[in-house]
Design a protein around this motif. Structure first.
Motif, short mmCIF file in Angstrom:
data_model
loop_
_atom_site.label_atom_id
_atom_site.label_comp_id
_atom_site.label_asym_id
_atom_site.label_seq_id
_atom_site.Cartn_x
_atom_site.Cartn_y
_atom_site.Cartn_z
N PHE A 1 -47.45 1.54 6.39
CA PHE A 1 -47.13 2.58 7.36
C PHE A 1 -45.90 2.18 8.18
CE2 PHE A 1 -47.83 4.35 11.71
CZ PHE A 1 -47.71 5.69 11.39
N TYR A 2 -45.88 0.93 8.63
CA TYR A 2 -44.74 0.46 9.44
C TYR A 2 -43.45 0.40 8.63
CZ TYR A 2 -47.18 -0.74 13.79
OH TYR A 2 -47.85 -0.70 14.99
N LEU A 3 -43.57 0.06 7.35
CA LEU A 3 -42.37 0.01 6.51
C LEU A 3 -41.75 1.41 6.39
CD1 LEU A 3 -40.61 -1.79 4.69
CD2 LEU A 3 -42.09 -1.18 2.79
N THR A 4 -42.59 2.40 6.15
CA THR A 4 -42.07 3.77 6.03
C THR A 4 -41.58 4.28 7.39
OG1 THR A 4 -44.33 4.59 6.23
CG2 THR A 4 -43.44 4.43 4.01
N MET A 5 -42.30 3.90 8.45
CA MET A 5 -41.87 4.32 9.79
C MET A 5 -40.52 3.69 10.15
SD MET A 5 -43.66 6.55 11.45
CE MET A 5 -43.43 6.40 13.20
N ALA A 6 -40.30 2.46 9.67
CA ALA A 6 -39.02 1.79 9.94
C ALA A 6 -37.86 2.59 9.36
CB ALA A 6 -39.04 0.38 9.36
N LEU A 7 -38.03 3.00 8.11
CA LEU A 7 -36.97 3.77 7.46
C LEU A 7 -36.81 5.14 8.14
CD1 LEU A 7 -34.91 3.61 5.19
CD2 LEU A 7 -36.58 4.60 3.65
N ALA B 1 -39.98 -7.74 7.65
CA ALA B 1 -40.35 -7.72 9.07
C ALA B 1 -41.32 -6.60 9.44
CB ALA B 1 -39.08 -7.66 9.92
N PRO B 2 -41.10 -5.34 9.03
CA PRO B 2 -42.08 -4.30 9.39
C PRO B 2 -43.46 -4.57 8.80
CG PRO B 2 -40.06 -3.31 8.56
CD PRO B 2 -39.96 -4.76 8.29
N MET B 3 -43.47 -5.15 7.58
CA MET B 3 -44.77 -5.40 6.96
C MET B 3 -45.50 -6.53 7.69
SD MET B 3 -44.36 -4.63 2.95
CE MET B 3 -42.97 -5.63 2.49
N ILE B 4 -44.75 -7.53 8.13
CA ILE B 4 -45.38 -8.63 8.89
C ILE B 4 -45.83 -8.13 10.26
CG2 ILE B 4 -44.95 -10.88 9.96
CD1 ILE B 4 -43.36 -11.55 7.44
N LEU B 5 -45.03 -7.26 10.85
CA LEU B 5 -45.46 -6.64 12.11
C LEU B 5 -46.77 -5.88 11.90
CD1 LEU B 5 -44.95 -5.93 15.05
CD2 LEU B 5 -43.30 -4.22 14.35
N GLY B 6 -46.90 -5.25 10.75
CA GLY B 6 -48.15 -4.55 10.42
C GLY B 6 -49.32 -5.51 10.31
N PRO C 1 -49.58 -14.53 12.13
CA PRO C 1 -48.65 -13.43 11.81
C PRO C 1 -47.63 -13.20 12.92
CG PRO C 1 -50.90 -12.60 12.13
CD PRO C 1 -50.98 -14.09 12.17
N ILE C 2 -48.01 -13.51 14.17
CA ILE C 2 -47.05 -13.34 15.28
C ILE C 2 -45.88 -14.31 15.10
CG2 ILE C 2 -46.72 -13.86 17.74
CD1 ILE C 2 -48.50 -11.87 18.36
N TRP C 3 -46.20 -15.54 14.67
CA TRP C 3 -45.13 -16.51 14.46
C TRP C 3 -44.18 -16.01 13.38
CZ3 TRP C 3 -42.75 -19.43 10.78
CH2 TRP C 3 -41.84 -20.39 11.27
N TRP C 4 -44.73 -15.53 12.28
CA TRP C 4 -43.89 -15.04 11.18
C TRP C 4 -43.07 -13.84 11.62
CZ3 TRP C 4 -42.37 -17.55 7.14
CH2 TRP C 4 -43.14 -18.63 6.68
N MET C 5 -43.70 -12.97 12.42
CA MET C 5 -42.97 -11.80 12.91
C MET C 5 -41.74 -12.24 13.71
SD MET C 5 -44.27 -9.02 15.68
CE MET C 5 -43.92 -10.16 17.00
N GLY C 6 -41.97 -13.17 14.65
CA GLY C 6 -40.87 -13.67 15.47
C GLY C 6 -39.80 -14.34 14.62
#
Lengths: 241, 382
Positions: free
Chosen positions: B192-198, B167-172, B121-126
């Motif tokens: 949670f990260y998706l909503t926090m992003a917005l 990206a926020p979902m992959i970071l999650g 997931p770190i690779w995908w995030m990057g």
């Protein structure tokens, strides 16, 4: 291709820590990092107390979370099931350490073995500096550094990368046992090919009911534990209400 | 005019000092390693990573907002689109700086491309965040050249929006997929990260716009016009969504008997909790939502400014607490060498990294406003 596994017989293990010391010597492990470690627990109330001791090391999981999570493939599996780490590819993101459910991966927060890199003598004009001792002994950073370790991995890993147990892959390659197994005075560690039904590890796993750490996670560790040392006796009864 | 130039000079001088401090910190990190941080083999990720999460998510939020005029056709927001795209890029650059200083060996980053692990997931995030930055760059170039209706602008706009959602979902998933740490709540963290992003992205844009208007206006700040209703509505909706998820998370945290959650309850909060709820959640989330519901407050510039400021800074505190709380107990044999629950306070070096990342972001904002004609707001017109 053999599939290596380790059985730790908790009835034979006396908790002497020789495995940990042997590991440090064989792999030039820096202070604060433990490739071979233990978990201890004291339960009960005096005089009915008991001390549990479980030796730990990298479990070389078949479904290794560290291997799956590593973004650059620095953490990888050998064909023989050993989980290896390549410091040359490691970006130091520490995700393997974060992700390891067994807490057996460590990060080099600073340049390893800082004591032996000291260039100032302890007593000026009287003693040598630690780095001079190393130089005289012909060692690499450490006066007692084991050069054999460099056969498959940097002998001393640099700062900014992780490190962990490799089942002494450099010894296994030469048909030698991992050094913790070799050094155990009680023969509590048994190493071998789990895919061979005639190997000692396979026989022990058939003979005793083994357990592995956090089996519910589905990581399939290759380190098994059998038996448990308990000399305590109690008078047979059905209890009371 | 001289006063304006002096103000600009002081601002740039301050940023310059912060950036020099950041460069010095970088050199020290190369020399001495991450022992300078108050991180250890239990709390392996600390303030620099929470700064990254905070800025990366804010950037994703801004990128989502930038799609409103270009992708969803809300024409009255077109004047904001170029600025939104630029802010998203600049914020992400700050985030990338923070995470690069969290890495122990960033010199080996080439292996990210040469030896990718597609299961990570770190690779995908990057990869997704890099793609987001590239697509935003193309979109910005099109907007800058006045080619907002061109094919490449539309494609880049669509792809950057998809990346901003992913990206926020992959970071999650970086946190949610860890076998070792149940309290990151698995897939729930992605939502949670998706909503926090917005939430944080909208807060940042509102905050930035209000600051710009205040700096530009010759009139008293309270007479300045309020922010566009769409942004205000999105801010309210995202705050409400984050509150619902947070309440759900809190209910699970307090009712479960899973050992990791039981340990979490003994985690010492950096700020005093209010009725069992962490103070940063109260101040950074509940309070902004209440303020957003009060119409007279939202009609005044200062009210909007304070609401956005609380939400944006509160987001950083929420991310930091979540990151640290999940790592506060040692796993396996590390319990032999560390206390049962660890406390954490950032070191001065970690604050320097945080300051470095935010200064870079602010410098890019300032230069963008000065040289790239992002809109009517010019900090140098002070």
């Amino acid at each position: 291709m053999p599939q290596y596994a380790m059985v730790i017989d908790l009835q034979r293990c006396v908790g002497c820590g020789a495995c940990s010391i042997a590991c440090r010597n064989e792999n030039n492990v820096p202070d604060g990092i433990y490739w071979s470690d233990k978990m201890t627990e004291t339960v009960g109330t005096f005089p009915d107390v008991r001390f549990h001791y479980i030796p730990t090391l990298c479990n070389h999981c078949e479904n290794a979370p560290c291997v799956r999570g590593c973004p650059t493939g620095a953490m990888y599996k050998l064909d023989n099931g050993i989980t290896m780490h390549d410091p040359d590819k490691c970006i130091g993101c520490k995700y393997c350490e974060f992700n390891c459910p067994y807490g057996v991966i460590y990060f080099n927060w600073q340049t390893p073995h800082p004591f032996w890199r000291e260039t100032t003598p302890l007593i000026e004009g009287c003693t040598l500096a630690a780095s001079e001792v190393t130089k005289k002994a012909g060692g690499n950073t450490l006066p007692y550094a084991n050069p054999d370790r460099e056969e498959t991995l940097p002998g001393i890993r640099p700062k900014g990368v992780v490190e962990k147990c490799t089942f002494c892959d450099h010894r296994v390659k030469k048909n030698l046992l991992p050094y913790c197994v070799e050094a155990c005075p009680a023969n509590a560690r048994i190493f071998g090919d789990i895919s061979d039904p005639k190997s000692k590890v396979s026989k022990l796993l058939g003979k005793f009911r083994p357990f592995r750490l956090k089996e519910h996670l589905g990581t399939n560790p290759r380190v098994y534990y059998i038996r448990g040392y308990n000399p305590a006796q109690y008078e047979a009864s059905k209890g009371d209400v | 005019m001289n006063e304006k130039k002096t103000g600009y000079g002081i601002w740039m001088g301050g940023l310059g000092i912060c950036l020099m401090g950041g460069l010095y910190t970088t050199i020290k990190l190369f020399q001495e390693g991450h022992t300078l941080f108050h991180a250890n083999d239990v709390i392996v990720w600390s303030l620099p990573l929470s700064i990254y999460i905070f800025l990366a998510l804010s950037s994703s939020g801004l990128a989502m907002l930038s799609a409103l005029p270009t992708l969803f056709g809300i024409q009255r927001l077109e004047a904001s689109s170029k600025r939104l795209v630029f802010l998203a890029m600049a914020t992400l650059c700050g985030g990338f700086l923070a995470i690069s200083l969290e890495l122990g060996n960033m010199g080996k980053m080439l292996y990210f491309i040469l030896s990718p692990n597609l299961a990570s997931p770190i690779w995908w995030m990057g990869a997704i965040y890099t793609a987001e930055l590239i697509f935003l760059g193309i979109k910005f170039q099109c907007l800058h050249k006045g080619q907002e209706t061109s094919f490449s602008s539309k494609i880049a706009g669509t792809l950057s929006f998809i990346c901003a959602l992913l990206a926020p979902m992959i970071l999650g998933t970086v946190f949610g997929m860890t076998e070792a740490r149940a309290i990151y709540f698995g897939p729930m963290l992605s939502i949670f990260y998706l909503t926090m992003a917005l939430y944080s992205g909208t807060a940042l844009f509102i905050l930035y716009t209000m600051v710009c208007r205040t700096l530009e206006s010759d009139q008293p700040a309270s007479n300045a016009p309020p922010i566009d209703a769409v942004f205000h509505r999105l801010f309210t909706y995202s705050a409400a969504a984050v509150v619902i998820i947070t309440l759900l998370k809190t209910a699970v945290e307090w009712s479960t008997v899973v050992p990791e959650f039981v340990t979490l309850r003994s985690f010492s909060h950096p700020f005093t909790p209010l009725f069992g709820v962490p103070m940063e959640v109260v101040v950074g989330l509940f309070l902004p939502l209440i303020l957003l519901m009060i119409r007279p407050i939202q009609k005044s510039t200062n009210g909007v400014l304070i609401t956005a400021l609380l939400a944006w800074i509160g987001s950083l505190a929420i991310h930091t607490r979540l990151l640290i709380a999940g790592q506060s107990y040692p796993v396996g044999p590390k319990a032999e060498h560390y206390p049962e629950v660890l406390a954490y306070l950032p070191s001065a070096w970690e604050w320097m990294v945080a300051l470095f990342a935010i200064s870079l972001m602010l410098l890019l904002y300032t230069l963008g406003e000065r040289y790239l004609k992002l809109g009517s707001c010019r900090v140098d017109k002070l």
